[in-house]
Write a protein that holds these residues in place. Structure first.
Motif, PDB file in Angstrom:
ATOM      1  N   ASN A 109       0.871  -1.132   0.006  1.00 39.22           N
ATOM      2  CA  ASN A 109      -0.174   0.149  -0.071  1.00 39.22           C
ATOM      3  C   ASN A 109       0.876   1.293  -0.028  1.00 39.22           C
ATOM      4  N   GLU A 110       2.162   1.130  -0.444  1.00 34.65           N
ATOM      5  CA  GLU A 110       3.077   2.426  -0.392  1.00 34.65           C
ATOM      6  C   GLU A 110       2.983   2.773  -1.849  1.00 34.65           C
ATOM      7  N   ILE A 111       2.614   4.095  -2.196  1.00 32.11           N
ATOM      8  CA  ILE A 111       2.589   4.697  -3.304  1.00 32.11           C
ATOM      9  C   ILE A 111       3.856   5.720  -3.612  1.00 32.11           C
ATOM     10  N   ASP A 112       4.594   5.403  -4.361  1.00 26.18           N
ATOM     11  CA  ASP A 112       5.815   5.936  -4.678  1.00 26.18           C
ATOM     12  C   ASP A 112       5.519   7.507  -5.175  1.00 26.18           C
ATOM     13  N   HIS A 113       4.771   7.978  -4.545  1.00 23.98           N
ATOM     14  CA  HIS A 113       4.392   9.437  -5.398  1.00 23.98           C
ATOM     15  C   HIS A 113       4.059  10.389  -4.280  1.00 23.98           C
ATOM     16  N   TYR A 114       3.612  11.702  -4.674  1.00 20.01           N
ATOM     17  CA  TYR A 114       2.950  12.585  -3.424  1.00 20.01           C
ATOM     18  C   TYR A 114       1.478  12.774  -3.585  1.00 20.01           C
ATOM     19  N   PHE A 115       0.799  12.101  -4.782  1.00 21.86           N
ATOM     20  CA  PHE A 115      -0.744  12.084  -4.635  1.00 21.86           C
ATOM     21  C   PHE A 115      -0.966  10.853  -5.661  1.00 21.86           C
ATOM     22  N   CYS A 116      -2.316  10.469  -5.487  1.00 23.15           N
ATOM     23  CA  CYS A 116      -2.912   9.422  -5.992  1.00 23.15           C
ATOM     24  C   CYS A 116      -3.000   9.662  -7.609  1.00 23.15           C
ATOM     25  N   ASP A 117      -2.167   8.719  -8.497  1.00 26.16           N
ATOM     26  CA  ASP A 117      -2.491   8.982  -9.881  1.00 26.16           C
ATOM     27  C   ASP A 117      -2.565   7.666 -10.425  1.00 26.16           C
ATOM     28  N   VAL A 118      -2.720   7.218 -11.420  1.00 24.63           N
ATOM     29  CA  VAL A 118      -3.142   5.959 -12.132  1.00 24.63           C
ATOM     30  C   VAL A 118      -1.966   5.232 -12.165  1.00 24.63           C
ATOM     31  N   HIS A 119      -0.962   5.348 -12.648  1.00 24.13           N
ATOM     32  CA  HIS A 119       0.107   4.519 -12.778  1.00 24.13           C
ATOM     33  C   HIS A 119       0.822   4.146 -11.642  1.00 24.13           C
TER      34      HIS A 119
END
Length: 310
Positions: free
Chosen positions: A170-180
């Protein structure tokens, strides 16, 4: 296969895990967000109070500024809060809402820029019929079409994501939720979904960019037989829009027209079109547009005179 979704929240890794870098980012992005709000609100106030809404160009510019405020507000405040927080979390529902908002407003901005290019084409190439073609009713319909187009695009993107199972990472390598970045966390093969996501975004990005390109090719072709002074005046009304289009579409196309993969540089590129473009739009349009500057001077002159009378 039954959908399994054990994930109730996601964790953003952010731009950097270095506390010193995060402190610098906190100061910079807080300042940038304040400038975004001030700059775009100033344009909206100038257009509305300067009686420029009757002009199609400023009618669309007003809503471009509104979209810029909304677009950055979906991302930047949460980003600033996360820079202060130890755990950068967002709920599953919050992530899907943010993803919807980012694509809804981002796509709407693309369509508004495309409509503004068409407006410049009609103004320069068909000046005698300009107010007939671009009357208030037509402008309102075109604006409504930009919002509907953005809504349809974002609904498709979200629908493709929410049907996927999320059962572990559940770790998103970004600073906001984007599709990729979100697709990378799904507990299933997302190759087909990635194709549809890219096709959806890519068709809109490249299609709109092609329309914009053809609009300015026609304008340049039309101007070749005009005098140097005529060309200068016509191009001066287009140059601001061309700069905005290049800045916005260059980064947007790079991110959304390739296969569903992510690169380390994506986050820095995303900073430019999520913060940089809403920040630069007011500066570009005010610095390059004499009519907007004159309207601002008149507006502030009236304000100063009214204040003096008090």
């Amino acid at each position: 296969m039954e959908k399994i979704n054990n994930v109730t929240e996601f964790i953003f890794l952010g731009l950097s895990q270095n506390p010193e870098v995060e402190e610098v980012c906190l100061v910079l992005f807080s300042f940038f967000y304040a400038v975004i709000l001030l700059g775009n609100l100033t344009i909206m106030l100038t257009v509305c109070m300067g009686n420029l809404l009757k002009s199609p160009m400023y009618f669309f510019l007003n809503f471009l500024s509104f979209v810029d405020i909304c677009y950055s507000s979906i991302i930047v405040p949460k980003m600033i809060v996360d820079l202060l927080a130890k755990n950068k979390t967002i709920s599953y529902a919050g992530c899907m809402l943010q993803l919807f908002g980012v694509h809804f407003l981002g796509c709407t901005e693309i369509f508004i820029l495309t409509v503004m290019a068409y407006d410049r084409y009609v103004a320069i190439c068909k000046p005698l019929h300009y107010m007939t073609i671009m009357d208030q009713k037509t402008c309102s319909k075109m604006l409504l079409g930009t919002w509907i187009g953005g809504f349809i695009h974002s609904i498709i993107q979200v629908a493709l994501v929410v049907q996927l199972p999320f059962c572990g990472p559940n770790e998103i390598d970004h600073y906001f939720c984007d599709v990729h970045p979100v697709l990378k966390l799904a507990c299933t093969d997302t190759y087909i979904v990635g194709i549809f996501v890219t096709a959806n975004s890519g068709t809109i990005s490249l299609g709109s960019f092609a329309i914009l390109l053809f609009s300015y090719v026609f304008i340049l072709h039309w101007l070749r037989n005009h005098s140097a002074e005529g060309r200068r005046k016509a191009l001066s009304s287009c140059i601001s829009h061309i700069i905005v289009v290049i800045l916005f579409f260059g980064h947007f196309i790079f991110i959304y027209t390739r296969p569903a993969t992510t690169f380390p540089m994506d986050k820095m590129i995303a900073v430019f079109y999520t913060i940089g473009t809403p920040l630069l739009n007011p500066l570009i349009y005010t610095l390059r547009n004499a009519e907007v500057k004159n309207a601002m001077r008149k507006l502030w002159s009236k304000k100063l005179v009214s204040d003096d009378r008090r």
